[in-house]
Design an enzyme around this catalytic site. Structure first.
Site, PDB file in Angstrom:
ATOM      1  N   VAL A   1       0.859  -1.179   0.000  1.00 51.06           N
ATOM      2  CA  VAL A   1       0.000   0.000   0.000  1.00 51.06           C
ATOM      3  C   VAL A   1       0.898   1.232   0.000  1.00 51.06           C
ATOM      4  O   VAL A   1       1.807   1.338   0.834  1.00 51.06           O
ATOM      5  CB  VAL A   1      -0.906  -0.009   1.253  1.00 51.06           C
ATOM      6  CG1 VAL A   1      -1.671   1.293   1.379  1.00 51.06           C
ATOM      7  CG2 VAL A   1      -1.863  -1.201   1.221  1.00 51.06           C
ATOM      8  N   CYS A   2       0.653   2.152  -0.918  1.00 45.55           N
ATOM      9  CA  CYS A   2       1.488   3.363  -0.998  1.00 45.55           C
ATOM     10  C   CYS A   2       1.305   4.226   0.244  1.00 45.55           C
ATOM     11  O   CYS A   2       0.177   4.583   0.598  1.00 45.55           O
ATOM     12  CB  CYS A   2       1.130   4.175  -2.231  1.00 45.55           C
ATOM     13  SG  CYS A   2       1.892   5.809  -2.222  1.00 45.55           S
ATOM     14  N   VAL A   3       2.417   4.609   0.855  1.00 49.63           N
ATOM     15  CA  VAL A   3       2.334   5.345   2.119  1.00 49.63           C
ATOM     16  C   VAL A   3       1.722   6.732   1.945  1.00 49.63           C
ATOM     17  O   VAL A   3       0.879   7.150   2.749  1.00 49.63           O
ATOM     18  CB  VAL A   3       3.716   5.426   2.814  1.00 49.63           C
ATOM     19  CG1 VAL A   3       4.747   6.144   1.962  1.00 49.63           C
ATOM     20  CG2 VAL A   3       3.598   6.090   4.171  1.00 49.63           C
TER      21      VAL A   3
END
Lengths: 130, 136
Positions: A77-79
């Site tokens: 998941v992209c931060v």
């Protein structure tokens, strides 16, 4: 074939994540490798364990977790996208002074570099989105 | 960071502020620039609006991120393909776009235009040459 998958839309609102899941499952069943699934934009909402769909519907989040566990998938998941949308793991919770974490089983939060790296290291990057 | 050099293209098809795609696409471009790949951007359909000059977002209370495009040259992102037909269909010309330039280190740091006007047929050929296409 070594695939990487990018998911750009959230669950239920949009079919992109269903298509990505079906693609991943079919590719794995056919003996291909999925080196990473990267969740970006509203796609990060695929990684919250607070999702509670009606019992007679598919549980998209659990489905990813289970596929991930079965095939040891790297579900990222992209931060930056996650911070905007309230997807938080233990580390992000502490770093940002939040009261809870909600990252689903088998997902991890990391940076956009993981997406670029997936583009470099895979033979095909397949994007699912609008 | 990597020995493999691939051709990466970022397709930008949406207007800048109706959705977050344009801004989050730009974030990928900026991070991706550190990986020393062969990067280009394409602006198609409503994506051409991302480069329109004089953007003013004060009325919608959103961050005007258009100045960030002017930093792309410093990140060695110097190939910005703009589709001619998409501009024309929207009544726009190159004059309506921000002047975006880079300094060419292979040509005594001469200042050059980053924006390259291409036809729909040409952009199709350029897309065909890519290893990785990100679609936003």
């Amino acid at each position: 074939m070594k695939f990487a998958i990018q998911v750009n839309e959230g669950p239920y609102q949009h079919q992109a994540t269903d298509s990505a899941y079906q693609f991943a499952k079919a590719a794995l069943d056919a003996g291909h490798e999925i080196m990473r699934v990267f969740f970006y934009h509203d796609g990060v909402n695929n990684g919250t364990n607070l999702t509670t769909p009606p019992q007679d519907d598919r549980n998209i989040v659990n489905r990813w977790s289970e596929l991930g566990k079965e095939h040891n998938l790297d579900l990222v998941v992209c931060v930056a996208a996650a911070q905007r949308r309230g997807i938080v793991d233990e580390g992000e919770m502490q770093r940002n002074g939040k009261s809870a974490q909600n990252i689903a089983d088998g997902f991890r939060i990391s940076g956009l570099g993981q997406l670029i790296e997936a583009g470099i290291q895979s033979e095909r990057l397949v994007v699912f989105g609008d | 960071m990597s020995e493999t050099i691939k051709k990466f293209m970022y397709l930008n098809r949406r207007a800048p502020y109706g959705t977050i795609y344009a801004w989050e696409s730009l974030e990928v471009v900026l991070i991706g620039a550190a990986f020393d790949q062969d990067v280009s951007l394409a602006f198609l359909d409503d994506g051409v609006y991302q480069l329109v000059k004089g953007q003013d977002t004060s009325g919608v209370d959103m961050k005007n991120f258009s100045p960030t495009y002017q930093a792309l040259g410093d990140y060695d992102v110097t190939k910005l393909y703009v589709e001619k037909e998409s501009l024309e269909e929207r009544g726009l010309t190159l004059e309506d776009l921000m002047p975006l330039t880079y300094e060419d280190e292979d040509d005594d740091w001469a200042e050059k235009d980053s924006i390259r006007l291409v036809s729909r047929a040409e952009i199709a050929d350029i897309m065909d040459e890519q290893d990785v296409l990100f679609s936003f």
